[in-house]
Design a protein around this motif. Structure first.
Motif, PDB file in Angstrom:
ATOM      1  N   LEU A 188       0.871  -0.768   0.226  1.00 58.03           N
ATOM      2  CA  LEU A 188      -0.013  -0.010   0.283  1.00 58.03           C
ATOM      3  C   LEU A 188       0.599   1.416  -0.084  1.00 58.03           C
ATOM      4  O   LEU A 188       0.432   1.976  -0.631  1.00 58.03           O
ATOM      5  CB  LEU A 188      -0.724  -0.091   1.215  1.00 58.03           C
ATOM      6  N   GLN A 189       2.100   1.262   0.474  1.00 55.87           N
ATOM      7  CA  GLN A 189       2.749   2.752   1.025  1.00 55.87           C
ATOM      8  C   GLN A 189       3.548   2.259  -0.426  1.00 55.87           C
ATOM      9  O   GLN A 189       3.705   3.643  -0.937  1.00 55.87           O
ATOM     10  CB  GLN A 189       3.620   2.083   2.378  1.00 55.87           C
ATOM     11  N   ARG A 190       3.807   2.106  -1.184  1.00 55.99           N
ATOM     12  CA  ARG A 190       4.529   1.844  -2.814  1.00 55.99           C
ATOM     13  C   ARG A 190       3.693   1.702  -3.474  1.00 55.99           C
ATOM     14  O   ARG A 190       3.587   3.263  -4.669  1.00 55.99           O
ATOM     15  CB  ARG A 190       5.009   0.438  -2.799  1.00 55.99           C
ATOM     16  N   LEU A 191       1.841   1.765  -2.922  1.00 57.87           N
ATOM     17  CA  LEU A 191       1.348   2.094  -4.020  1.00 57.87           C
ATOM     18  C   LEU A 191       0.891   4.427  -4.223  1.00 57.87           C
ATOM     19  O   LEU A 191       0.390   4.708  -4.825  1.00 57.87           O
ATOM     20  CB  LEU A 191      -0.538   1.408  -3.479  1.00 57.87           C
ATOM     21  N   LYS A 192       0.869   4.036  -2.703  1.00 58.82           N
ATOM     22  CA  LYS A 192       0.493   5.657  -2.014  1.00 58.82           C
ATOM     23  C   LYS A 192       1.682   7.059  -2.514  1.00 58.82           C
ATOM     24  O   LYS A 192       1.727   7.691  -3.598  1.00 58.82           O
ATOM     25  CB  LYS A 192       0.437   6.151  -0.702  1.00 58.82           C
ATOM     26  N   ASP A 193       2.903   5.811  -2.407  1.00 59.13           N
ATOM     27  CA  ASP A 193       4.242   6.294  -3.584  1.00 59.13           C
ATOM     28  C   ASP A 193       4.104   7.415  -4.726  1.00 59.13           C
ATOM     29  O   ASP A 193       4.675   7.680  -5.506  1.00 59.13           O
ATOM     30  CB  ASP A 193       5.219   6.144  -3.237  1.00 59.13           C
TER      31      ASP A 193
ATOM     32  N   ASP B 133      -2.143   9.288  -4.403  1.00 61.34           N
ATOM     33  CA  ASP B 133      -3.695   8.694  -2.965  1.00 61.34           C
ATOM     34  C   ASP B 133      -4.328   7.834  -3.235  1.00 61.34           C
ATOM     35  O   ASP B 133      -4.283   6.556  -4.194  1.00 61.34           O
ATOM     36  CB  ASP B 133      -4.706  10.077  -3.741  1.00 61.34           C
ATOM     37  N   LEU B 134      -4.409   7.048  -2.206  1.00 64.53           N
ATOM     38  CA  LEU B 134      -5.462   5.889  -2.520  1.00 64.53           C
ATOM     39  C   LEU B 134      -6.464   5.875  -2.474  1.00 64.53           C
ATOM     40  O   LEU B 134      -7.417   7.227  -1.881  1.00 64.53           O
ATOM     41  CB  LEU B 134      -4.325   4.833  -0.822  1.00 64.53           C
ATOM     42  N   SER B 135      -7.110   4.983  -2.516  1.00 64.07           N
ATOM     43  CA  SER B 135      -8.745   4.777  -2.458  1.00 64.07           C
ATOM     44  C   SER B 135      -9.206   5.166  -0.843  1.00 64.07           C
ATOM     45  O   SER B 135      -8.322   4.497  -0.616  1.00 64.07           O
ATOM     46  CB  SER B 135      -9.856   3.634  -2.835  1.00 64.07           C
ATOM     47  N   ASP B 136     -10.292   5.566  -0.764  1.00 65.45           N
ATOM     48  CA  ASP B 136     -10.527   5.320   0.707  1.00 65.45           C
ATOM     49  C   ASP B 136     -10.371   4.063   1.235  1.00 65.45           C
ATOM     50  O   ASP B 136      -9.860   3.932   2.541  1.00 65.45           O
ATOM     51  CB  ASP B 136     -12.034   6.162   0.719  1.00 65.45           C
TER      52      ASP B 136
END
Length: 208
Positions: free
Chosen positions: A128-133, A137-140
């Motif tokens: 999730l951190q990789r995706l955020k970086d 933005d992440l989905s809710d």
């Protein structure tokens, strides 16, 4: 202090702590007195070794079996210096920095909660951190999951520590909300205003 164990000195009568210089006679006496009282104030001019004395004292406090020790100071510089010295004894030390200071580098970065958390977190958090970086933005749903995993990891790291170090004001951090510290050390206490010095003391202190 009720049921405080009489501190044990080594063969030479010095209150030694691994990784720290040996204390002189007045420093030893200070440590001995403090370990047996509920409230103490150590006073000394600059350069008399108060930080080493404090770190040695914290080492011996952790050996009294009263749980985690909270170490605070009004300034971040003082907290960092003490964190470094206490870590030299081999104790598990965590430095809790405010969110606003997470971008600031210091000599104790490797002991800071915000640096340790991503390293200690599981694969799901890292993904999730990789995706955020990458995305920004992440989905809710993913954001809630990321927050929950981060909080859980932070709590586990803090619970595993022998000593938690932060500023006096930092002791009011929500991440310490359910923690109780029976032993508290406030470095540079005379530079703290009374209101901020009360924050660490209000977390269950029996020995200050």
């Amino acid at each position: 202090i009720a049921n405080a164990k009489t501190p044990t000195a080594n063969a030479n009568g010095e209150f030694a702590a691994p990784g720290l210089p040996l204390l002189n006679e007045s420093q030893q006496e200070a440590v001995k007195q403090v370990l047996q009282r509920p409230l103490s104030l150590i006073q000394g001019p600059p350069g008399t070794g108060k930080t080493v004395t404090s770190a040695t004292l914290v080492y011996h406090l952790t050996k009294q079996g009263m749980g985690q020790v909270l170490v605070t100071a009004p300034s971040n510089v003082a907290v960092d210096q003490l964190t470094e010295k206490i870590a030299a004894t081999g104790l598990r030390v965590v430095r809790l920095a405010s969110k606003t200071r997470e971008q600031t580098t210091s000599s104790v970065d490797h002991l800071c909660l915000h640096i340790m958390t991503p390293l200690a977190a599981g694969d799901e958090f890292k993904k999730l951190q990789r995706l955020k970086d990458e995305v920004g933005d992440l989905s809710d749903r993913d954001q809630r999951k990321w927050r929950s995993l981060r909080s859980r990891t932070e709590r586990e790291i803090l619970q595993a520590a022998d000593v938690i170090c932060c500023t006096c004001v930092g002791a009011g951090d929500p991440r310490l909300k359910n923690f109780r510290f029976r032993q508290v050390l406030i470095d540079e206490a005379t530079q703290a205003i009374e209101a901020e010095a009360l924050i660490p003391v209000s977390l269950g202190a029996k020995q200050v």
